[in-house]
Design a protein around this motif. Structure first.
Motif, PDB file in Angstrom:
ATOM      1  N   GLY A  86       0.809  -1.043  -0.037  1.00 40.17           N
ATOM      2  CA  GLY A  86       0.210   0.106   0.095  1.00 40.17           C
ATOM      3  C   GLY A  86       0.903   1.200  -0.158  1.00 40.17           C
ATOM      4  N   SER A  87       2.272   1.288  -0.102  1.00 41.83           N
ATOM      5  CA  SER A  87       2.985   2.342  -0.069  1.00 41.83           C
ATOM      6  C   SER A  87       3.168   3.002  -1.384  1.00 41.83           C
ATOM      7  N   GLY A  88       2.802   2.352  -2.547  1.00 41.94           N
ATOM      8  CA  GLY A  88       3.030   2.834  -3.799  1.00 41.94           C
ATOM      9  C   GLY A  88       4.238   2.089  -4.581  1.00 41.94           C
ATOM     10  N   TRP A  89       5.067   2.935  -5.333  1.00 39.29           N
ATOM     11  CA  TRP A  89       5.909   2.508  -6.273  1.00 39.29           C
ATOM     12  C   TRP A  89       7.101   1.817  -5.384  1.00 39.29           C
ATOM     13  N   SER A  90       7.427   2.083  -4.286  1.00 36.80           N
ATOM     14  CA  SER A  90       8.319   1.675  -3.147  1.00 36.80           C
ATOM     15  C   SER A  90       7.783   0.152  -2.655  1.00 36.80           C
ATOM     16  N   ASP A  91       6.812  -0.453  -2.997  1.00 28.34           N
ATOM     17  CA  ASP A  91       6.363  -1.660  -2.326  1.00 28.34           C
ATOM     18  C   ASP A  91       7.486  -2.983  -2.816  1.00 28.34           C
ATOM     19  N   GLY A  92       7.750  -2.737  -3.964  1.00 32.03           N
ATOM     20  CA  GLY A  92       8.490  -3.857  -4.502  1.00 32.03           C
ATOM     21  C   GLY A  92      10.137  -4.104  -3.896  1.00 32.03           C
ATOM     22  N   TYR A  93      10.386  -2.715  -3.153  1.00 33.13           N
ATOM     23  CA  TYR A  93      11.683  -2.683  -2.605  1.00 33.13           C
ATOM     24  C   TYR A  93      11.690  -2.813  -1.124  1.00 33.13           C
ATOM     25  N   HIS A  94      10.571  -3.017  -0.506  1.00 33.14           N
ATOM     26  CA  HIS A  94      10.694  -2.945   0.958  1.00 33.14           C
ATOM     27  C   HIS A  94      11.582  -3.862   1.573  1.00 33.14           C
ATOM     28  N   GLY A 133       1.459  -6.514  -0.332  1.00 32.77           N
ATOM     29  CA  GLY A 133       2.711  -6.637   0.141  1.00 32.77           C
ATOM     30  C   GLY A 133       3.439  -8.053  -0.578  1.00 32.77           C
ATOM     31  N   ILE A 134       4.692  -7.990  -0.576  1.00 31.51           N
ATOM     32  CA  ILE A 134       5.241  -9.075  -0.977  1.00 31.51           C
ATOM     33  C   ILE A 134       5.103 -10.656  -0.515  1.00 31.51           C
ATOM     34  N   VAL A 135       4.627 -11.465  -0.952  1.00 33.49           N
ATOM     35  CA  VAL A 135       4.261 -12.942  -0.423  1.00 33.49           C
ATOM     36  C   VAL A 135       5.236 -13.927  -1.021  1.00 33.49           C
ATOM     37  N   LEU A 136       5.538 -14.883  -0.172  1.00 31.73           N
ATOM     38  CA  LEU A 136       6.489 -15.952  -0.472  1.00 31.73           C
ATOM     39  C   LEU A 136       5.730 -17.110  -0.258  1.00 31.73           C
ATOM     40  N   GLY A 137       5.583 -17.916  -1.596  1.00 27.69           N
ATOM     41  CA  GLY A 137       5.027 -19.203  -1.480  1.00 27.69           C
ATOM     42  C   GLY A 137       5.617 -20.186  -0.386  1.00 27.69           C
ATOM     43  N   ALA A 138       4.768 -21.247  -0.159  1.00 30.08           N
ATOM     44  CA  ALA A 138       5.016 -22.499   0.668  1.00 30.08           C
ATOM     45  C   ALA A 138       6.393 -23.112   0.032  1.00 30.08           C
TER      46      ALA A 138
END
Length: 176
Positions: A86-94, A133-138
């Motif tokens: 939900g932060s915008g363009w920076s979400d992929g860099y969190h 947000g970024i999700v990591l699969g099982a």
């Protein structure tokens, strides 16, 4: 132009090999540091469980630049949310945005290098959705990285990664 036709067996084997390669890091070096519990980034209300973070490498890539590589491994059988969205363009860099290096001898901190537009020189991982947000699969492993401007005179650093339970202390910077 002639097209190569695969038998069903060859196609299945090729698909299996391609899928198996997804979880493997693109390098074959031993990690420099022990893994730790990952606590998530910006997730005070819902921390991930069973996710491990491991610093793999701190390597000088030029006289004044150091690249840090680390992995996140989901040891569970369920997807785990790693970052707040939900932060915008920076979400992929969190996963890298607030990473820091500390020169233990001078107590100088170095932050992730950014380009002229303010974009981090770091791995970008698309969020699962606009606010998720970024999700990591099982059972999956994610490899990420960040670049820092560090003087050539610095040979060891303490690395602080977002979501790590503690800093990685006195890590040698390897030569290119």
């Amino acid at each position: 132009m002639r097209r190569l036709a695969l038998t069903p067996f060859a196609f299945t084997v090729s698909l299996f090999l391609a899928m198996a390669a997804v979880d493997r890091p693109a390098f074959a070096i031993a990690p420099c540091c022990s893994e730790q519990d990952f606590q998530g980034v910006g997730l005070a209300d819902q921390m991930p469980t069973g996710v491990k973070i491991q610093l793999v490498e701190v390597k000088r890539i030029s006289p004044t630049e150091v690249r840090t590589t680390w992995t996140l491994h989901n040891t569970t059988k369920t997807r785990q949310r790693l970052t707040k969205g939900g932060s915008g363009w920076s979400d992929g860099y969190h996963l890298a945005y607030d990473a820091e290096m500390l020169d233990p001898s001078t107590r100088v901190k170095y932050t992730v290098t950014k380009d002229k537009g303010g974009t981090p020189l770091a791995g970008k991982h698309p969020p699962a959705g606009p606010i998720s947000g970024i999700v990591l699969g099982a059972g999956r492993t994610l490899t990420t990285w960040a670049t820092f401007s560090v003087p050539a005179a610095v040979h060891a650093v303490t690395v602080e990664l977002p979501g790590a339970s503690q800093p990685f202390d006195n890590v040698a910077i390897t030569a290119p």
